[in-house]
Design a protein around this motif. Structure first.
Motif, PDB file in Angstrom:
ATOM      1  N   GLN A 146       5.093 -34.078  -9.285  1.00  0.00           N
ATOM      2  CA  GLN A 146       6.011 -34.965  -9.864  1.00  0.00           C
ATOM      3  C   GLN A 146       6.757 -36.109  -8.816  1.00  0.00           C
ATOM      4  OE1 GLN A 146       5.955 -34.713 -13.357  1.00  0.00           O
ATOM      5  NE2 GLN A 146       4.896 -33.069 -12.701  1.00  0.00           N
ATOM      6  N   LYS A 147       6.559 -35.921  -7.753  1.00  0.00           N
ATOM      7  CA  LYS A 147       6.930 -36.857  -6.823  1.00  0.00           C
ATOM      8  C   LYS A 147       6.123 -38.165  -6.712  1.00  0.00           C
ATOM      9  CE  LYS A 147       9.156 -33.099  -3.986  1.00  0.00           C
ATOM     10  NZ  LYS A 147       9.119 -32.273  -2.732  1.00  0.00           N
ATOM     11  N   PRO A 148       6.389 -39.371  -6.528  1.00  0.00           N
ATOM     12  CA  PRO A 148       5.741 -40.555  -6.585  1.00  0.00           C
ATOM     13  C   PRO A 148       4.813 -40.567  -5.327  1.00  0.00           C
ATOM     14  CG  PRO A 148       7.918 -41.202  -6.048  1.00  0.00           C
ATOM     15  CD  PRO A 148       8.020 -39.574  -6.574  1.00  0.00           C
ATOM     16  N   THR A 149       5.207 -39.859  -4.225  1.00  0.00           N
ATOM     17  CA  THR A 149       4.317 -40.006  -2.816  1.00  0.00           C
ATOM     18  C   THR A 149       3.297 -39.021  -2.849  1.00  0.00           C
ATOM     19  OG1 THR A 149       6.028 -38.585  -1.919  1.00  0.00           O
ATOM     20  CG2 THR A 149       6.422 -41.032  -1.711  1.00  0.00           C
ATOM     21  N   THR A 150       3.368 -38.077  -3.790  1.00  0.00           N
ATOM     22  CA  THR A 150       2.316 -36.739  -3.739  1.00  0.00           C
ATOM     23  C   THR A 150       0.882 -37.365  -3.772  1.00  0.00           C
ATOM     24  OG1 THR A 150       4.000 -35.530  -4.293  1.00  0.00           O
ATOM     25  CG2 THR A 150       1.498 -34.744  -4.763  1.00  0.00           C
ATOM     26  N   VAL A 151       0.183 -36.915  -3.255  1.00  0.00           N
ATOM     27  CA  VAL A 151      -1.358 -37.234  -3.532  1.00  0.00           C
ATOM     28  C   VAL A 151      -2.163 -36.036  -4.172  1.00  0.00           C
ATOM     29  CG1 VAL A 151      -3.563 -37.956  -2.382  1.00  0.00           C
ATOM     30  CG2 VAL A 151      -1.522 -38.721  -1.394  1.00  0.00           C
ATOM     31  N   TRP A 152      -2.469 -36.256  -5.485  1.00  0.00           N
ATOM     32  CA  TRP A 152      -3.380 -35.188  -6.433  1.00  0.00           C
ATOM     33  C   TRP A 152      -4.215 -34.743  -5.202  1.00  0.00           C
ATOM     34  CZ3 TRP A 152      -2.816 -32.325 -10.660  1.00  0.00           C
ATOM     35  CH2 TRP A 152      -3.961 -31.897 -10.976  1.00  0.00           C
ATOM     36  N   GLU A 153      -5.250 -35.053  -4.818  1.00  0.00           N
ATOM     37  CA  GLU A 153      -6.383 -34.642  -3.950  1.00  0.00           C
ATOM     38  C   GLU A 153      -5.738 -33.511  -2.854  1.00  0.00           C
ATOM     39  OE1 GLU A 153      -7.851 -37.928  -6.384  1.00  0.00           O
ATOM     40  OE2 GLU A 153      -6.226 -37.678  -4.803  1.00  0.00           O
ATOM     41  N   ASP A 154      -4.774 -33.950  -2.392  1.00  0.00           N
ATOM     42  CA  ASP A 154      -4.033 -33.061  -1.099  1.00  0.00           C
ATOM     43  C   ASP A 154      -3.651 -31.620  -1.700  1.00  0.00           C
ATOM     44  OD1 ASP A 154      -5.020 -35.188   0.585  1.00  0.00           O
ATOM     45  OD2 ASP A 154      -2.762 -36.008   0.586  1.00  0.00           O
ATOM     46  N   ILE A 155      -2.830 -32.024  -2.751  1.00  0.00           N
ATOM     47  CA  ILE A 155      -2.432 -30.739  -3.506  1.00  0.00           C
ATOM     48  C   ILE A 155      -3.299 -29.963  -3.883  1.00  0.00           C
ATOM     49  CG2 ILE A 155      -0.894 -29.927  -5.474  1.00  0.00           C
ATOM     50  CD1 ILE A 155       0.880 -31.282  -3.479  1.00  0.00           C
ATOM     51  N   VAL A 156      -4.715 -30.457  -4.565  1.00  0.00           N
ATOM     52  CA  VAL A 156      -5.542 -29.687  -5.098  1.00  0.00           C
ATOM     53  C   VAL A 156      -6.268 -28.714  -3.627  1.00  0.00           C
ATOM     54  CG1 VAL A 156      -7.803 -29.538  -5.983  1.00  0.00           C
ATOM     55  CG2 VAL A 156      -5.909 -30.995  -6.899  1.00  0.00           C
ATOM     56  N   LYS A 157      -6.508 -29.725  -2.820  1.00  0.00           N
ATOM     57  CA  LYS A 157      -7.030 -29.184  -1.219  1.00  0.00           C
ATOM     58  C   LYS A 157      -6.395 -27.732  -0.934  1.00  0.00           C
ATOM     59  CE  LYS A 157      -9.362 -30.584   2.929  1.00  0.00           C
ATOM     60  NZ  LYS A 157      -9.562 -31.676   3.737  1.00  0.00           N
ATOM     61  N   ASN A 158      -5.053 -28.289  -0.825  1.00  0.00           N
ATOM     62  CA  ASN A 158      -3.974 -27.108  -0.270  1.00  0.00           C
ATOM     63  C   ASN A 158      -3.760 -26.074  -1.061  1.00  0.00           C
ATOM     64  OD1 ASN A 158      -4.016 -28.835   2.319  1.00  0.00           O
ATOM     65  ND2 ASN A 158      -2.295 -29.752   1.352  1.00  0.00           N
ATOM     66  N   PHE A 159      -3.733 -26.242  -2.533  1.00  0.00           N
ATOM     67  CA  PHE A 159      -2.878 -25.035  -3.150  1.00  0.00           C
ATOM     68  C   PHE A 159      -3.958 -24.318  -4.290  1.00  0.00           C
ATOM     69  CE2 PHE A 159       0.504 -27.360  -1.715  1.00  0.00           C
ATOM     70  CZ  PHE A 159       1.127 -26.580  -1.039  1.00  0.00           C
ATOM     71  N   SER A 160      -5.124 -25.347  -4.793  1.00  0.00           N
ATOM     72  CA  SER A 160      -5.974 -24.805  -5.682  1.00  0.00           C
ATOM     73  C   SER A 160      -6.706 -23.549  -5.266  1.00  0.00           C
ATOM     74  CB  SER A 160      -6.872 -25.789  -6.324  1.00  0.00           C
ATOM     75  OG  SER A 160      -7.713 -25.255  -7.438  1.00  0.00           O
ATOM     76  N   GLU A 161      -6.898 -22.527  -6.157  1.00  0.00           N
ATOM     77  CA  GLU A 161      -7.591 -21.224  -5.631  1.00  0.00           C
ATOM     78  C   GLU A 161      -9.085 -21.198  -6.343  1.00  0.00           C
ATOM     79  OE1 GLU A 161      -4.925 -17.899  -6.403  1.00  0.00           O
ATOM     80  OE2 GLU A 161      -3.409 -18.813  -5.243  1.00  0.00           O
ATOM     81  N   ASP A 162      -9.486 -22.455  -6.980  1.00  0.00           N
ATOM     82  CA  ASP A 162     -10.792 -22.394  -7.600  1.00  0.00           C
ATOM     83  C   ASP A 162     -11.700 -23.008  -6.472  1.00  0.00           C
ATOM     84  OD1 ASP A 162     -13.157 -22.853  -8.943  1.00  0.00           O
ATOM     85  OD2 ASP A 162     -12.300 -24.418 -10.262  1.00  0.00           O
TER      86      ASP A 162
END
Length: 664
Positions: free
Chosen positions: A271-287
């Motif tokens: 929800q934070k405006p500075t967050t980059v979706w691709e970075d979150i996916v890379k760091n936390f997704s377990e797929d």
């Protein structure tokens, strides 16, 4: 004049046949006969058909002059076909092979099977305009079920249906009664689906129901189904989403709570405006399949994903919109919508729909319908008693043992199996068929004899349908004749005109010598022509060319140096050029040396050699044109000989009728 027709094979050849004097008319009695060639009748309908194929509805009518020219083309064409037949070109293995291959493609649109298949394609695509959400209860048969067992299962299905009709919750009843293994997870709720995603009887029943309605027991290969449609709505098309997955370990009870807390934290971070979706996916997704590519999944439509995931994906409306965490059997997901698109057009989906139909039970259904229609249309009469006996006696008998088994049953090879159009087909013909048919058909619902008997019957009825097409369908008759004659025409022209013109080197040189006046050079000059594209480089080029004498070696050096130093500064050509036909040289002086020209605002620098007087071209310099002219010469000679060989008689009244028909 343009010859109006669409057949490339036929009329690209016909264009070459307009030559020589017109054929003189002679009246014939038969008004349906347009003309005869060497005693062979040519119908008026054939000429009208071929002329009409290229007719643009918005084009003006054909003038009398164009009509007469087209008629002469047609006569030339029929003369050549007549000669090809006289030479036996229609009896060669090459012709037979090519024509049979054409027939396979040509007949397809006219066959019963194609018509039924087209109907199924259209019906499936029409149903795809909607998606259905339904629940069901499955009642399976016990292994090796008897007729009594089947009846018990049906009665149970009817009892449960009555409970639903009386207000019972189908999902609660599904948990209690359904034999569907997925019921523990979905309580009988199938989510949304569309055409070709369920077996056909199930789909047919679902699409016949309105929301809230309950089906009668529907029989499929799985058992009896009770179906209740919850919702019908327009097909939303396809979506593409990316996702984050936090897995749940089913072996660890505490895993779900841990995953829930983790995905909640990830959702807060997103929800934070500075967050980059691709970075979150890379760091936390377990797929592991998508975590390194932004979580991106392929495009999918309704019915392609597990229901919870699919409903969340289709609920997103704006690109970039992110869903709250959702739970599936794989864990917790957060989805982001990447794009949406509507259902593809029928043309785009036709091949995909056809492939799916041919892979499932609908293919067998279509074949059964084809067989039923053919039997009715072609007077099929079966020896029912004999066929029923053979179905039972040869149920598990291997194909290669049929003959011995029939002998042991004392069934005469001459005994009639059935009739088609009053032609009798005995058992011996069926045995012969088994000997040369090397197919390996399979069926879960038929015994060995029934399987091979239906294959034999289909083969004969397909042949009967094709014969019927050739004798009764006028459009197919015309199309077949067009391609047959087109192949013959091509073969004749290839043998006696095209290949001969290419391969007959002696004939080419003789023709060249006899028509030397056609192959003459005008005045020519060896020249280097430099078109200056970059005006800043004009002075440099002039310095290199002024005061020089033309030579081939100097020209090559200048071109090589220019390409190396300033490849975009000049456009250059060189060689021996005709003065009168060249757009630049036609404006220049005829003397050797350097010259600067301005033509339509463009600057040209010329370095010219000594003028070469007009004279004949060498054979090697004009061989391509000689071959073309020689082929035309051979074609004219061929037509002239055919006009002498085959008398052409024309039916004047039929010609006038054709003129009127073509211009209607």
């Amino acid at each position: 004049m343009t010859f109006r027709t669409a057949s490339a094979i036929l009329f690209s050849v016909l264009v070459l046949t307009l030559s020589g004097s017109p054929v003189h008319a002679q009246n014939l009695d038969d008004s349906e006969e347009l003309l005869s060639v060497g005693g062979q009748s040519v119908s008026k309908d054939e000429f009208i058909y071929l002329m009409g194929k290229g007719n643009n509805e918005n084009a003006p009518g054909l003038s009398r002059k164009d009509f007469e020219e087209n008629l002469q083309l047609f006569i030339n064409y029929k003369l050549k076909v007549r000669e090809a037949e006289a030479l036996g070109l229609n009896e060669t293995p090459e012709f037979t092979r090519e024509f049979e291959a054409f027939k396979e493609n040509l007949k397809a649109p006219y066959l019963i099977k194609n018509s039924l298949e087209e109907g199924e394609l259209r019906k499936a695509y029409s149903r795809m305009q909607e998606v259905i959400r339904a629940s069901h209860i499955l009642f399976q048969f016990p292994p090796n079920a008897s007729a009594e067992d089947s009846l018990i299962v049906l009665k149970m299905a009817l009892k449960v249906r009555q409970e639903i009709q009386s207000g019972g919750d189908i999902n609660a009843l599904a948990v209690e009664y359904s034999d569907d293994p997925s019921v523990k997870k979905n309580q009988g709720d199938l989510g949304y689906f569309t055409s070709l995603q369920m077996v056909q009887p199930f789909e047919d029943a679902a699409y016949s129901l309105n929301p809230g309605e309950v089906s009668e027991p529907i029989l499929t290969n799985f058992g009896y189904h009770i179906i209740k449609v919850q919702e019908r709505k327009p097909n939303p098309g396809q979506v593409q989403v990316s996702h984050i997955l936090v897995r749940i370990d089913p072996e660890k009870p505490e895993s779900e709570d841990q995953a829930k807390r983790k995905v909640a934290d990830i959702y807060t971070e997103i929800q934070k405006p500075t967050t980059v979706w691709e970075d979150i996916v890379k760091n936390f997704s377990e797929d592991p399949a998508t975590s390194q590519k932004g979580g991106l999944l392929p495009w999918f439509a309704v019915g392609s994903m597990i229901p919870e995931f699919e409903m969340a994906a289709f609920s997103l409306t704006e690109s970039g919109e992110v869903s709250p965490p959702i739970k599936t059997r794989y864990g917790f997901h957060i989805l982001r919508l990447e794009d949406r698109k509507p259902l593809d057009s029928f043309d785009q989906m036709e091949d995909q729909i056809r492939s799916r139909i041919l892979r499932e039970s609908r293919s067998s259904m279509i074949q059964s319908q084809v067989l039923a229609i053919q039997k009715s249309r072609y007077g099929f009469k079966e020896n029912e008693e004999l066929v029923e006996r053979l179905i039972n006696e040869l149920y598990q008998t291997p194909k290669n043992e049929f003959k011995l088994k029939l002998e042991s049953l004392e069934i005469s090879p001459e005994q009639e199996l059935f009739k088609i159009q009053d032609t009798s087909y005995p058992v011996s013909d069926f045995i012969d068929f088994l000997g040369y048919d090397e197919a390996n058909p399979k069926s879960k619902n038929q015994g060995n004899f029934e399987l091979w008997y239906n294959r034999y019957l289909s083969t004969l009825l397909d042949q009967q349908e094709e014969q019927h097409l050739e004798s009764t369908n006028k459009e197919y008759q015309m199309l077949l004749k067009e391609y047959r004659d087109g192949i013959l025409l091509f073969s004749l022209m290839n043998d006696q005109v095209w290949q001969k013109g290419i391969q007959d080197s002696v004939g080419q040189r003789q023709f060249y010598q006899q028509h030397l006046d056609r192959y003459q050079w005008g005045e020519r000059i060896p020249v280097l022509i430099v078109k200056v594209l970059d005006k800043e480089m004009l002075a440099s080029a002039k310095n290199q060319l002024e005061g020089k004498n033309y030579s081939e070696s100097f020209s090559e050096e200048f071109i090589a140096q220019s390409r190396q130093d300033n490849p975009m500064a000049y456009k250059i050509e060189s060689g021996v050029k005709e003065l009168s036909s060249h757009p630049v040289l036609s404006e220049c002086k005829r003397e050797a040396g350097f010259e600067e020209l301005e033509i339509e605002g463009e600057t040209y620098l010329l370095l010219k050699g000594e003028k070469i007087s007009a004279g004949p071209k060498k054979f090697e310099e004009t061989r391509g044109q000689v071959i073309k002219d020689y082929q035309e010469f051979l074609d004219e000679n061929l037509l002239e000989s055919l006009r002498s060989k085959y008398a052409v008689q024309i039916n004047k009244p039929a010609i006038e009728e054709a003129f009127v028909a073509i211009n209607q």
